[in-house]
Design an enzyme around this catalytic site. Structure first.
Site, PDB file in Angstrom:
ATOM      1  N   THR A  11     -88.148  64.340  48.787  1.00  0.00           N
ATOM      2  CA  THR A  11     -87.837  62.927  48.981  1.00  0.00           C
ATOM      3  C   THR A  11     -88.072  62.191  47.667  1.00  0.00           C
ATOM      4  O   THR A  11     -88.512  62.770  46.679  1.00  0.00           O
ATOM      5  CB  THR A  11     -88.755  62.298  50.048  1.00  0.00           C
ATOM      6  OG1 THR A  11     -90.076  62.120  49.495  1.00  0.00           O
ATOM      7  CG2 THR A  11     -88.841  63.168  51.287  1.00  0.00           C
TER       8      THR A  11
ATOM      9  N   GLY B 109     -73.964  62.984  44.096  1.00  0.00           N
ATOM     10  CA  GLY B 109     -75.379  63.298  44.311  1.00  0.00           C
ATOM     11  C   GLY B 109     -76.205  63.309  43.045  1.00  0.00           C
ATOM     12  O   GLY B 109     -77.299  63.888  43.009  1.00  0.00           O
TER      13      GLY B 109
ATOM     14  N   LEU C  94     -83.701  73.017  35.195  1.00  0.00           N
ATOM     15  CA  LEU C  94     -83.982  73.525  33.846  1.00  0.00           C
ATOM     16  C   LEU C  94     -85.472  73.847  33.689  1.00  0.00           C
ATOM     17  O   LEU C  94     -86.320  73.100  34.185  1.00  0.00           O
ATOM     18  CB  LEU C  94     -83.580  72.483  32.795  1.00  0.00           C
ATOM     19  CG  LEU C  94     -82.088  72.190  32.643  1.00  0.00           C
ATOM     20  CD1 LEU C  94     -81.870  71.060  31.637  1.00  0.00           C
ATOM     21  CD2 LEU C  94     -81.341  73.439  32.189  1.00  0.00           C
TER      22      LEU C  94
ATOM     23  N   LYS D 188     -89.813  60.422  33.730  1.00  0.00           N
ATOM     24  CA  LYS D 188     -89.647  61.795  33.251  1.00  0.00           C
ATOM     25  C   LYS D 188     -90.313  62.012  31.893  1.00  0.00           C
ATOM     26  O   LYS D 188     -91.012  63.014  31.694  1.00  0.00           O
ATOM     27  CB  LYS D 188     -88.155  62.137  33.174  1.00  0.00           C
ATOM     28  CG  LYS D 188     -87.480  62.245  34.531  1.00  0.00           C
ATOM     29  CD  LYS D 188     -85.982  62.501  34.395  1.00  0.00           C
ATOM     30  CE  LYS D 188     -85.320  62.629  35.765  1.00  0.00           C
ATOM     31  NZ  LYS D 188     -83.860  62.852  35.650  1.00  0.00           N
TER      32      LYS D 188
END
Length: 815
Positions: A555, A664, A613, A682
Site C-alpha cells: 500500500t 500504473g 532494481l 527516495k
C-alpha cells in the site's frame, strides 16, 4: 500367536467396530489372536463425570448413566441380529444397573473413594469387550470372551495399580495353555488385586493390558490399532507435514510416548521389551498402511532424529541461593518433598555452579509443589541462604528424540539456532547422558511455531516454509500474487522454499486461511472475507504465531506504515514497497532497524527506490564492504521520467499524466509524484542507507508545479488545474528545446546536502537517453571516484515492483 489392541476411536461406535471385526477375521486366518479392546469412545470420560457429579450430590449423574446405556444398546442393535439380542441386552442392563447402584452410593455418602472409582471406571471396558465378543461370535464361532481381571493381578494402588508379573504371567500361561479358541476378546485397562478388588492400570492402560498379555504368552507381535498411520515425526494435528515413522527402537518409542506421542501409552513398551516382542502401530481405518514397527533394531543409516514431541501445561519451578552450593543432600530433600506430595517430576536441570535447580512439573501441581518446597527449606529461607521457590506456568517441553543422535555432532546447535531464528525463547535445557533426547522448555504460545520450525529443519529436506500476510491487492498486489502462483513449484523444487499466502487484505475486506489461501481463487475468497480492520488483522497474525512469518505491505498508506514495529517486535519480517516508514522521522526509521536486529526479523524495502532494481541491495553491499558514499545523482521517478519523455507539442501535460496513471506508473494520488515528495522520500532513503542522518524537511524541493495545483485536494481538481496552467508546462518544454536538452526530475546528494527538482539535461549526460519509465542512479564513493557506479533500468510499473517485493521475500527464504 499375536496380541491385538483396539483403542477407543477404533471401537467408538458400531460402524467402527465392524471395521475391527473385519481386521480380526483376516488376521485370525493364519494366527491365534488375543484381542484387547478399550471402552467405546468417550465412555471413560462419561464415567468420570458421572462419578464426580454423584459425589457432589448432583442428580445429573443419572442422565449420564442413561447416555452410557444408550450408547451400548445402540451398538448392540446394529451389531447383533434381533434374534440374538435378548441375552446380550439383559447382560449389559445388569452391568448398567450395578453401575447405577454404585453411583447412588456415592450420591448418598457424598464421596468417592479411589477403590470405588476404579470399579466404576471398569464398566466401560466390561461392556465394550462383551458386546464385541458377542458380535465376533456371529462371524467366528470359535471365539470367546475372557475377563482380564482373572489374569492380571496387581497391588491395591487404586487408579494406577502395579502389576504382580510373577502371578500374572503364570495365570496367563496356564489359561492360554488350555485355551484353543481362535480369538479371545479381553477388556483392557482393568485388573484385580491379589485380594480380589477391582483395579485399573491408568489412563491408556488398554495398551498396557495388551503388552502384559503379549509378554505373558511370548507372542510373536503386539499390534496396537488406532486412528493414525503409526507414530509420527511430530503431532500431525500441529505439524501438517509430519510423516509416519517406518521403524523405531523401543527406547526411541518410549521417549516419544513419554513426551506426548499419544498413540502409545508409555508403560506399554516395558513388558514386551523384556521379551523382545516387536510392536506394530496400525490404523484401523487404513489397515493397508505400513504403520510403525517398534523393535530393538537401530537404523544408523537414516535421520538421527526420529521424532519431535512435546508435553504441554508445564510449570517450571526454580530454587536458587548460595545455600545450595556444595551442600550434600539438598537434591534428596527437594525431591523427597515433592514425592511426599505425590508430585511427578518431568524435567530436571541444574546450573553447573550449583546455584540453582529447575524442575518441570504439571501446571496443576505448581502451587502445592511451591508450598512443599518452601516448607522443606523453611530454615534456609529464613536465613536467606535459599530464596523462596518461584514458579512459571503455561510452559511446554519440546524434545528431539533419536537413538543415533549421540553419534552426530551439532544437533543441539541446530536445534537452538533454529528456535532462536524464529524468536522462540528457551527457558531451560536438559539432555540425558544417553544423548537420546534433547529437551527444552518454551512458552506454551510458541509450541506450534517451535514444533513446525524444528520439523522443517530436521525432516523436510530443509525446505523452508514462508507464511505471508499481504496487505494491499491493487495493481502491484495482484501481480505479486500471480508471480507467487506461477513460481511456487519452482521455488519449492529448486530453492527449497515453500511460499504460503495466509492472509490477504484490501481497504474493504480481509481473508485468513490457516492452511494457505488457494491462489487460483484468491479474489473470490477475499470478496467473501470479513470486513477489513487493521487492528484485528495484526491481532490475528500475532495469534497464529507462525514460523517464518512475513508481513507484506503493498500500500501507500501511512497508517499501515505505522504498524511495522508491532510486527517486528513479534519476530515477523516486514517487506514493503511503501516508502512512508523509511522516510518518516529519522528516529522512527532507526527504531525499525533496531527492532529488526533485536528480534531477528528482516525489514526489507528494496522496492522503495527503483521498483525492482537492485539499488538498495547494491548500496548495502558497498557499505558492508567498507566503502563510503560521497555523492549521489539519480533519476528516481519512473512516472516523472515517463511523463517528460512523452510530453511534447502533440500531447498535453494533463493527458500524459493521466496516461501514466492508467499505466500504473504514478501513485493513486499523482500529486505525490509530481510535487517531488515521492522523489524526496527516495533520495532520503538512499542517504540514510548510506549511513547519514537526515530528515525530509532538510531536502530542498524545487517543485515545478504552480501553487494552485499544489493546493488542490482531490484528483479531479488537480487535473483541472494542470489543464488551466498548460502554458506553464509548455514554457518548460520550450525552454528545454531551446537549450537542446531533455527534462529530467533529478535527485542529488553531495557534501551533506540534498535536493530534488527539474533539470535540463544536455546530450553528453548519461541521464539524457533515459527512456520510458527508466530510473538511473550514480554512486560516487571512496572506490568509485572519477567514474560512478551506475544502476539503470525500469523503475516503475506493477510487474517490476511486484518482482522486487517477491525478490525480498525470496531473500528472507534464503537466510
Amino acid at each position: 500367536m499375536r496380541t491385538l489392541k483396539f483403542g477407543g476411536t477404533s471401537v467408538a461406535n458400531a460402524q467402527n467396530i465392524k471395521l475391527v471385526l473385519e481386521i480380526v477375521k483376516n488376521k485370525a486366518q493364519d494366527s491365534q489372536l488375543m484381542v484387547v479392546v478399550s471402552a467405546l469412545s468417550g465412555v471413560t470420560d462419561l464415567l468420570l463425570e458421572a462419578s464426580a457429579k454423584a459425589a457432589s450430590k448432583d442428580n445429573d449423574y443419572k442422565l449420564i448413566v442413561a447416555e452410557i446405556e444408550k450408547k451400548h444398546l445402540e451398538a448392540i442393535k446394529e451389531l447383533i441380529p434381533v434374534s440374538d439380542q435378548s441375552a446380550l441386552l439383559s447382560h449389559i442392563k445388569r452391568i448398567i444397573n450395578h453401575l447405577e447402584t454404585l453411583l447412588d452410593g456415592c450420591f448418598l455418602l457424598g464421596e468417592l473413594s479411589n477403590r470405588t472409582s476404579d470399579t466404576i471406571l471398569s464398566f466401560g471396558e466390561l461392556c465394550s469387550s462383551y458386546i464385541i465378543a458377542e458380535a465376533l461370535k456371529q462371524q467366528l464361532p470359535n471365539s470367546i470372551y475372557k475377563d482380564s481381571r482373572e489374569l492380571i493381578k496387581t497391588n491395591n494402588h487404586f487408579g494406577k495399580a502395579i502389576v504382580n508379573f510373577e502371578i500374572t504371567n503364570q495365570l496367563i500361561a496356564d489359561y492360554f495353555h488350555v485355551n484353543t479358541a481362535q480369538v479371545t476378546i479381553l477388556p483392557g485397562f482393568i485388573a484385580s488385586s491379589t485380594d480380589g478388588n477391582n483395579t485399573t492400570l491408568g489412563r491408556g492402560g488398554s495398551d498396557y493390558t495388551a503388552a502384559i498379555i503379549a509378554a505373558g504368552l511370548n507372542a510373536s507381535h503386539l499390534e496396537i490399532w488406532t486412528d493414525v498411520n503409526g507414530m509420527f515425526t511430530a503431532n500431525p494435528k500441529i505439524v501438517k507435514q509430519a510423516q509416519p515413522i517406518e521403524k523405531i527402537s523401543y527406547q526411541e518409542a518410549m521417549e516419544l510416548s513419554h513426551f506426548g506421542a499419544k498413540v502409545l501409552y508409555p508403560p506399554t513398551i516395558q513388558p514386551v521389551l523384556n521379551r523382545n516382542i516387536p510392536i506394530l502401530i496400525k490404523n484401523t481405518f487404513e489397515p493397508e498402511a505400513e504403520g510403525t514397527y517398534i523393535s530393538n533394531e537401530i537404523n544408523y543409516q537414516t535421520n538421527p532424529v526420529k521424532g519431535i514431541s512435546h508435553i504441554d501445561k508445564i510449570a517450571l519451578l526454580t530454587v536458587e541461593g548460595s545455600g545450595i552450593i556444595g551442600v550434600s543432600g539438598f537434591s534428596k530433600r527437594l525431591f523427597e518433598a515433592l514425592s511426599n506430595e505425590n508430585i511427578n517430576v518431568i524435567f530436571i536441570t541444574q546450573a553447573s555452579s550449583e546455584h540453582s535447580i529447575c524442575i518441570g512439573i504439571q501446571n496443576s501441581d505448581a502451587e502445592n509443589a511451591q508450598s512443599a518446597i518452601d516448607k522443606a527449606f523453611e530454615l534456609e529461607i529464613s536465613q536467606k541462604k535459599i530464596d523462596l521457590c518461584t514458579a512459571e506456568k503455561n510452559l511446554c517441553i519440546v524434545a528431539l528424540v533419536g537413538e543415533n543422535m549421540k553419534n552426530h555432532q551439532g544437533l543441539s546447535g541446530k536445534m537452538f539456532s533454529t528456535l532462536g531464528k524464529n524468536n522462540v525463547n528457551i527457558r531451560a535445557i536438559a539432555q540425558g547422558a544417553s544423548e537420546r533426547n534433547i529437551s527444552v522448555v518454551v512458552n506454551e504460545r510458541d509450541v506450534k511455531k517451535a514444533l513446525n520450525t524444528l520439523h522443517e529443519r530436521f525432516f523436510e529436506d530443509n525446505t523452508k516454509q514462508l507464511n505471508l500476510f499481504v496487505m494491499g491487492v491493487g495493481n502491484v498486489g495482484e501481480k505479486f500474487i500471480d508471480q507467487i502462483h506461477q513460481q511456487k513449484k519452482f521455488l519449492k523444487d529448486n530453492l527449497k522454499i515453500n511460499v504460503r499466502v495466509i492472509a490477504l487484505s484490501n481497504s474493504r475486506k480481509m481473508h485468513f486461511d490457516e492452511d494457505g489461501i488457494t491462489l487460483k481463487e484468491w479474489q473470490s475468497a477475499l470478496d467473501n472475507g470479513e470486513v477489513a480492520n487493521k487492528e484485528s488483522f495484526i491481532s490475528k497474525v500475532k495469534e497464529l504465531n507462525y514460523r517464518n512469518s512475513i508481513f507484506v505491505d503493498i500500500t501507500a498508506n501511512e497508517v499501515v506504515a505505522q504498524t511495522y514495529d508491532q510486527y517486528l517486535e513479534q519476530n515477523i519480517a516486514v517487506v514493503t514497497c511503501n516508502k512512508i516508514a523509511c522516510s518518516s522521522v529519522y528516529s522512527n526509521y532507526q527504531n525499525l532497524k533496531q527492532l529488526s536486529r533485536k528480534y531477528n526479523a528482516p525489514f526489507l524495502f528494496e522496492t522503495n527506490v527503483g521498483a525492482g532494481l537492485p539499488i538498495i541491495d547494491t548500496l548495502k553491499h558497498l557499505i558492508a564492504s567498507g566503502d563510503k558514499i560521497n555523492k549521489i545523482n539519480a533519476v528516481l521517478s519512473g512516472s516523472l521520467n515517463f511523463i517528460f519523455n512523452n510530453f511534447n507539442e502533440n500531447a498535453s501535460f494533463e493527458d500524459v499524466v493521466k496516461e501514466a496513471g492508467v499505466q500504473g506508473f504514478t501513485e493513486p494520488d499523482p500529486k505525490i509524484d509530481l510535487s517531488g515528495v515521492d522523489v524526496a522520500r527516495k533520495i532520503l532513503i538512499l542517504i540514510r542507507e548510506s549511513g547519514y542522518e537526515m530528515d525530509i524537511d532538510e531536502i530542498e524541493n524545487n517543485c515545478f508545479l504552480p501553487q494552485e495545483c499544489m493546493e488542490t485536494t482531490n484528483n479531479e481538481d488537480f487535473f483541472a488545474s494542470l489543464k488551466k496552467h498548460s502554458s506553464h508546462f509548455e514554457g518548460i518544454l520550450a525552454e528545454a528545446k531551446a537549450k537542446d536538452s531533455r527534462i529530467k526530475f533529478v535527485a542529488s546528494f553531495d557534501n551533506g546536502k540534498a535536493s530534488v527538482g527539474l533539470q535540463f539535461i544536455p546530450k553528453e549526460s548519461p541521464f539524457y537517453n533515459l527512456e520510458g519509465k527508466d530510473n538511473i542512479v550514480e554512486f560516487y564513493t571512496d572506490r568509485y571516484v572519477d567514474q560512478p557506479l551506475i544502476i539503470k533500468g525500469a523503475g516503475a510499473g506493477a510487474a517490476v515492483t511486484a518482482s522486487g517485493i517477491f525478490a525480498d521475500v525470496i531473500r528472507i527464504g534464503n537466510v
